[in-house]
Design a protein around this motif. Structure first.
Motif, PDB file in Angstrom:
ATOM      1  N   UNK A  30       0.818  -1.211   0.000  1.00 44.06           N
ATOM      2  CA  UNK A  30       0.000   0.000   0.000  1.00 44.06           C
ATOM      3  C   UNK A  30       0.853   1.263   0.000  1.00 44.06           C
ATOM      4  N   UNK A  31       2.033   1.199   0.561  1.00 44.74           N
ATOM      5  CA  UNK A  31       2.919   2.362   0.530  1.00 44.74           C
ATOM      6  C   UNK A  31       3.517   2.577  -0.860  1.00 44.74           C
ATOM      7  N   UNK A  32       3.350   1.613  -1.757  1.00 50.83           N
ATOM      8  CA  UNK A  32       3.865   1.747  -3.122  1.00 50.83           C
ATOM      9  C   UNK A  32       3.260   2.949  -3.838  1.00 50.83           C
ATOM     10  N   UNK A  33       2.050   3.349  -3.460  1.00 48.26           N
ATOM     11  CA  UNK A  33       1.390   4.453  -4.146  1.00 48.26           C
ATOM     12  C   UNK A  33       2.063   5.791  -3.841  1.00 48.26           C
ATOM     13  N   UNK A  34       2.975   5.837  -2.868  1.00 44.11           N
ATOM     14  CA  UNK A  34       3.733   7.069  -2.648  1.00 44.11           C
ATOM     15  C   UNK A  34       4.590   7.408  -3.864  1.00 44.11           C
ATOM     16  N   UNK A  35       5.024   6.397  -4.608  1.00 48.07           N
ATOM     17  CA  UNK A  35       5.794   6.666  -5.815  1.00 48.07           C
ATOM     18  C   UNK A  35       4.949   7.385  -6.863  1.00 48.07           C
ATOM     19  N   UNK A  36       3.645   7.127  -6.884  1.00 55.00           N
ATOM     20  CA  UNK A  36       2.764   7.832  -7.806  1.00 55.00           C
ATOM     21  C   UNK A  36       2.740   9.329  -7.496  1.00 55.00           C
ATOM     22  N   UNK A  37       2.753   9.680  -6.214  1.00 52.68           N
ATOM     23  CA  UNK A  37       2.797  11.102  -5.851  1.00 52.68           C
ATOM     24  C   UNK A  37       4.101  11.742  -6.314  1.00 52.68           C
ATOM     25  N   UNK A  38       5.207  11.016  -6.202  1.00 50.13           N
ATOM     26  CA  UNK A  38       6.484  11.554  -6.659  1.00 50.13           C
ATOM     27  C   UNK A  38       6.476  11.771  -8.165  1.00 50.13           C
ATOM     28  N   UNK A  39       5.923  10.825  -8.915  1.00 52.83           N
ATOM     29  CA  UNK A  39       5.868  10.957 -10.365  1.00 52.83           C
ATOM     30  C   UNK A  39       4.997  12.142 -10.758  1.00 52.83           C
ATOM     31  N   UNK A  40       3.881  12.340 -10.070  1.00 50.14           N
ATOM     32  CA  UNK A  40       3.034  13.487 -10.367  1.00 50.14           C
ATOM     33  C   UNK A  40       3.760  14.801 -10.065  1.00 50.14           C
ATOM     34  N   UNK A  41       4.547  14.831  -8.992  1.00 47.91           N
ATOM     35  CA  UNK A  41       5.340  16.030  -8.694  1.00 47.91           C
ATOM     36  C   UNK A  41       6.356  16.294  -9.792  1.00 47.91           C
ATOM     37  N   UNK A  42       7.022  15.257 -10.267  1.00 53.94           N
ATOM     38  CA  UNK A  42       8.002  15.432 -11.338  1.00 53.94           C
ATOM     39  C   UNK A  42       7.366  16.006 -12.595  1.00 53.94           C
TER      40      UNK A  42
END
Length: 497
Positions: free
Chosen positions: A366-378
């Protein structure tokens, strides 16, 4: 940052340590640049000091921290030099976030840099994307450059991650082979930096459903990692073969390699679970995790296993069924099936330890979705996919500039002040988001080292004579896997102009 001094002449304050770490990284980052190093360094600073999101590449030359012209900007990306392997080692040597009391958790995911209207860009692939156009839920295949990212996750509700590696997927690449090689390099650099030592728990690696987690577990069996991947709900897995009876004649024929089959879509075929746990969460409500130990797929001599010599292996692991009460927004959620390379033998067949390991597995997923937030920031704030770059080499340089910029945000996190908007809620320093830390980076930059030299006065070139036309038409390239994996020539089919 005003009190950066030794406390009692011996120990530094946390702010002083964070400031020193940021200074050292800026100096090491400058050393990773070769040709056009001053422009590359100022360009990475301009990404963090720009007012608002980065919408275009040329707009960065108007940022006050960028002291050179737009010609130097494009020249640095097209002809500059970034020592990517050295930069990988510098990033891996920084402190790595941890979970579960000191355990490293990595997440692997691929994201596209879409270039649908760029036929002059080589090495484009058809990228699978969702939510574009009028049909928000439909999937599409759009040409672009896919990149695979490896990040380190941290515990708690946060959007912070530590980007450790990025690699562009080429048309002739085998996705599983590239992932295995990328993970082997990341784990090797973490071990060389002293983040993992013998005796520490294995590094957890979280994957989505697009990866062949069973093949990766076999290929990377020599590494101290534990793979956790999502599998489809229509898969069929097999239990271990029952032992042959002792003291009496067994069945005729060769021993069985597989036990009864378990169809994930057929609850009637499910055996008794090895563990079951119920946890109350604030985001997903009541969650139920059911685990079956020593479950493996039936492999056949085809596809990725066609060239495997001899008998195919049995890749045992723990099968996990995760059912949550609701998703954010009170939406109904279907059960998620996970497979972990962890086996019951790793916990000495202790049911309590197996239950705790299953809970750690689905929490890490479930913590894997934190990478989605990073990609959206990029993409939306740092402007990773904003430049209209033609060559893949320039795209790699820009990608690593974005990684360096995001890493500096992470290092400046303990030093930033909350420069919130009037309509935003105040946050404590430990809860600041990457976007809020970026707002104050301009003030932090003034108190750190500036290794880039001042620009030298020069005169612009003559350019193309008035009235002259460009007679050299750029080459056009096909999209997709246009060569065989064992080819040694170009990765794309060139269409003559």
């Amino acid at each position: 940052m005003d009190s950066l001094h030794l406390v009692g002449g011996v120990e530094k304050s946390p702010a002083a340590e964070a400031a020193d770490r940021l200074r050292r990284f800026r100096g090491e980052l400058y050393g990773c640049f070769g040709r056009r190093r001053d422009e590359l360094f100022e360009l990475a600073d301009a990404v963090l000091c720009a007012d608002g999101p980065v919408r275009s590449l040329v707009g960065l030359c108007l940022v006050p921290e960028h002291r050179r012209g737009h010609g130097a900007l494009y020249d640095a990306l097209n002809h500059g030099r970034v020592q990517i392997e050295r930069l990988r080692q510098v990033v891996a040597a920084l402190p790595v976030p941890r979970m579960f009391g000191g355990r490293i958790v990595l997440a692997v995911d691929a994201t596209p840099w879409l270039r649908p209207d760029a036929p002059t860009c080589p090495q484009r692939l058809f990228c699978h994307v969702y939510g574009r156009g009028r049909a928000r839920g439909a999937d599409q295949q759009i040409p672009g450059w896919p990149y695979q990212l490896v990040v380190a996750l941290e515990s708690g509700p946060t959007s912070w991650t530590a980007a450790l590696d990025a690699r562009q997927l080429h048309p002739a690449d085998d996705a599983t082979a590239v992932t295995a090689d990328q993970l082997r390099g990341v784990v090797g650099r973490l071990r060389a930096a002293g983040h993992w030592r013998p005796g520490d728990p294995p590094i957890m690696v979280v994957l989505d459903s697009g990866y062949d987690v069973h093949r990766l577990a076999f290929v990377l069996a020599d590494l101290p990692i534990q793979l956790i991947g999502r599998i489809r709900a229509d898969r069929v897995l097999l239990a271990p073969a029952p032992p042959r009876p002792l003291g009496r004649p067994g069945p005729l024929g060769r021993p069985r390699r597989h036990g009864p089959a378990m169809a994930l879509a057929d609850p009637g075929s499910w055996p008794a679970p090895s563990t079951r746990s119920i946890t109350d969460t604030t985001r997903y409500g009541r969650t139920e995790a059911t685990g079956w130990a020593r479950m493996h797929p039936r492999l056949e001599h085809r596809g990725a296993w066609a060239a495997h010599p001899g008998r195919l292996p049995i890749v045992d692991g723990t099968l996990i069924r995760l059912a949550v009460e609701h998703l954010p927004g009170q939406r109904e959620a279907r059960p998620v099936w996970l497979w972990s390379s962890h086996t019951a033998a790793d916990t000495d067949d202790d049911p309590d330890q197996l239950t705790a390991e299953v809970i750690r597995c689905w929490q890490a997923y479930l913590r894997r979705f934190d990478e989605e937030h990073m990609i959206r920031l990029w993409k939306q704030t740092l402007g990773w996919t904003a430049p209209k770059i033609r060559s893949p080499e320039a795209a790699d340089r820009w990608t690593w500039l974005i990684i360096a910029a995001h890493t500096r945000l992470r290092l400046a996190r303990p030093l930033a002040a909350d420069l919130r908007r009037p309509w935003e809620r105040p946050l404590p320093p430990e809860r600041l988001t990457p976007a809020r830390v970026r707002r104050g980076f301009r003030h932090l930059r003034q108190k750190t080292t500036q290794p880039a030299s001042a620009p030298k006065p020069s005169r612009p070139g003559p350019g193309r004579p008035p009235g002259a036309k460009n007679r050299h038409r750029a080459a056009r390239y096909a999209v997709g896997k246009s060569v065989k994996p064992n080819a040694t020539d170009s990765n794309d089919t060139q269409i003559s102009g």
